[in-house]
Design a protein around this motif. Structure first.
Motif, short mmCIF file in Angstrom:
data_model
loop_
_atom_site.label_atom_id
_atom_site.label_comp_id
_atom_site.label_asym_id
_atom_site.label_seq_id
_atom_site.Cartn_x
_atom_site.Cartn_y
_atom_site.Cartn_z
N VAL A 27 0.72 -1.30 -0.20
CA VAL A 27 -0.12 -0.18 -0.01
C VAL A 27 0.98 1.44 0.07
O VAL A 27 1.86 1.33 0.83
N VAL A 28 0.79 2.06 -0.86
CA VAL A 28 0.99 3.50 -0.93
C VAL A 28 0.18 4.63 -0.99
O VAL A 28 -0.81 4.29 -1.64
N ILE A 29 0.17 5.47 0.15
CA ILE A 29 -0.90 6.46 -0.05
C ILE A 29 -0.19 7.75 -0.06
O ILE A 29 0.68 7.99 0.57
N VAL A 30 -0.71 8.42 -1.14
CA VAL A 30 -0.40 9.72 -1.47
C VAL A 30 -1.19 10.91 -1.00
O VAL A 30 -2.47 10.70 -1.77
N PHE A 31 -0.81 11.70 -0.24
CA PHE A 31 -1.68 12.80 0.07
C PHE A 31 -1.37 14.04 -0.98
O PHE A 31 -0.25 14.29 -1.00
N LEU A 32 -2.54 14.76 -1.26
CA LEU A 32 -2.35 15.81 -2.30
C LEU A 32 -2.84 16.97 -1.46
O LEU A 32 -4.12 17.27 -1.16
N ASP A 33 -1.82 17.84 -1.25
CA ASP A 33 -2.17 19.11 -0.75
C ASP A 33 -2.24 20.15 -1.74
O ASP A 33 -1.41 20.29 -2.60
N SER A 34 -3.61 20.84 -2.01
CA SER A 34 -3.96 21.22 -3.10
C SER A 34 -3.11 22.67 -3.14
O SER A 34 -2.70 23.13 -4.46
N SER A 35 -2.76 23.31 -2.30
CA SER A 35 -1.82 24.46 -2.44
C SER A 35 -0.39 24.06 -2.91
O SER A 35 0.50 24.86 -3.60
#
Length: 397
Positions: A350-358
């Motif tokens: 499992v690889v989770i990539v969090f996307l910070d819109s800024s």
């Protein structure tokens, strides 16, 4: 009910000796028995979390996250590359992809001076061609390498877009917050190539109209030529090139009739998603996770807990489900050693990539020192024999 099975397994329960080399000081990840994890890290577009649990004697799942420049030039483009490679029949193909695919991608990005679906497609093809060359070279000494292959799931965040490319049945799932309600919905981003799916069976039949046995129901499971569940992969050259579907390859992999055209394909399904501010994170995982968790269940777990350790949390939840299905305790499942563990669950990555819109929307020229992390597995001491060896049937994804 499981007492007989548990007695059989007792010999393979891990004793409390330091049989494995643990590298807890390793900044790129930590080992806890068969579980490797990196709870938290920073990538160019936000944060990430990774975890891998090993079930096979040799880990057949490989994974990586590469962030920073996506070309050979320091000028970029910049972004984040994620790869999950679920091998079958052995670890050779997934390891090869881990060593070569991203380098090919950087080369083609440099040539075209931008990221695109075409760049990713070329990188897949170059990796497939390279592995074929390796098989050709090793065939005289190691013919069974012709029956080793891998699924290949890739995500690239670059220039405000998310590119998803896939062969096989690993899966990428987006968590997107709905403005009206605030709930986070799961959106599957990857197309899967598994003939248990009716549309994939129809695609195979359309591609091979002269072969009435292109997909066969065997032991209640649909398989291509009765051998393998996936219709696309890297490797598996025994189902792509006639010269490798013959002796000395094991008889169970040899087809009665000669191969006139490739049965499996290495051509990825690619989609491009312009990222929205409400896109929170993407879960990339091998099918070992999705056997036990639905898309929405996985998204809910990530959303409702702290970011740190989120990948490990998903893996542990899947293992708890696997234990429950066999009417055993999770604590007992954890004691079962690799090899035998494969009877209870698959390798899970499992690889989770969090996307910070800024951060996602920032100019691709912004400097980032770059990171490179690979998912780990158990390291054996030199000359240590793999305990409780059980042959894994090659060709089941």
């Amino acid at each position: 009910m499981l007492s007989g099975l548990m007695n059989f397994l007792k010999a393979c329960f891990r004793p409390r000796s330091d049989r494995y080399v643990h590298s807890n000081s390793d900044s790129s990840g930590r080992q806890d028995g068969l579980l490797w994890y990196k709870d938290h890290g920073q990538h160019f577009n936000g944060e990430f979390s990774m975890a891998v649990v090993q079930a096979n004697n040799l880990l057949e799942d490989q994974s990586q996250i590469e962030s920073g420049s996506l070309s050979l030039h320091e000028s970029g483009p910049f972004g984040t590359f994620v790869g999950v490679y679920d091998g079958h029949g052995g670890p050779e193909t997934s390891r090869y992809i881990n060593d070569h695919l991203f380098q090919h991608l950087k080369r083609f990005t440099t040539e075209q001076q931008s990221m695109s679906a075409d760049v990713i497609r070329k990188a897949f093809q170059a990796t497939e061609d390279g592995f074929l060359s390796l098989v050709t070279k090793q065939w005289p000494m190691k013919p069974q390498i012709a029956a080793v292959g891998s699924c290949c799931l890739v995500g690239v965040v670059c220039g405000g877009n998310l590119y998803i490319a896939n062969v096989g049945d690993s899966r990428a799932v987006l968590g997107r917050v709905m403005k009206a309600t605030g709930e986070v919905l799961s959106i599957q981003l990857s197309a899967e190539h598994n003939v248990c799916i009716e549309s994939v069976r129809q695609e195979m039949k359309a591609l091979h109209p002269d072969d009435s046995h292109i997909v066969v129901l065997k032991h209640n499971v649909w398989r291509v030529k009765g051998l393998i569940q996936i219709s696309r992969s890297i490797g598996d050259v025994y189902l792509k090139k006639a010269e490798f579907n013959r002796e000395p390859l094991y008889a169970k992999f040899r087809l009665r009739e000669p191969i006139k055209k490739p049965i499996l394909s290495a051509d990825p399904a690619i989609s491009v998603h312009p990222l929205q501010p409400q896109d929170q994170f993407v879960i990339f995982a091998s099918d070992g996770l999705w056997e036990h968790l639905s898309n929405q269940e996985a998204v809910d777990i990530v959303q409702n807990h702290p970011r740190s350790g989120s990948a490990k949390r998903l893996v542990k939840t899947a293992l708890q489900e696997a234990a429950k299905k066999r009417e055993m305790r999770y604590s007992d499942l954890k004691k079962i050693d690799r090899g035998v563990r494969r009877h209870f669950h698959d390798d899970i990555t499992v690889v989770i990539v969090f996307l910070d819109s800024s951060v996602v929307s920032r100019a691709s020229s912004v400097k980032f020192s770059g990171i490179s992390v690979r998912g780990g597995g158990v390291s054996l001491r030199p000359n240590t024999l793999a305990p409780c060896t059980t042959p894994t049937e090659a060709g089941s994804s």
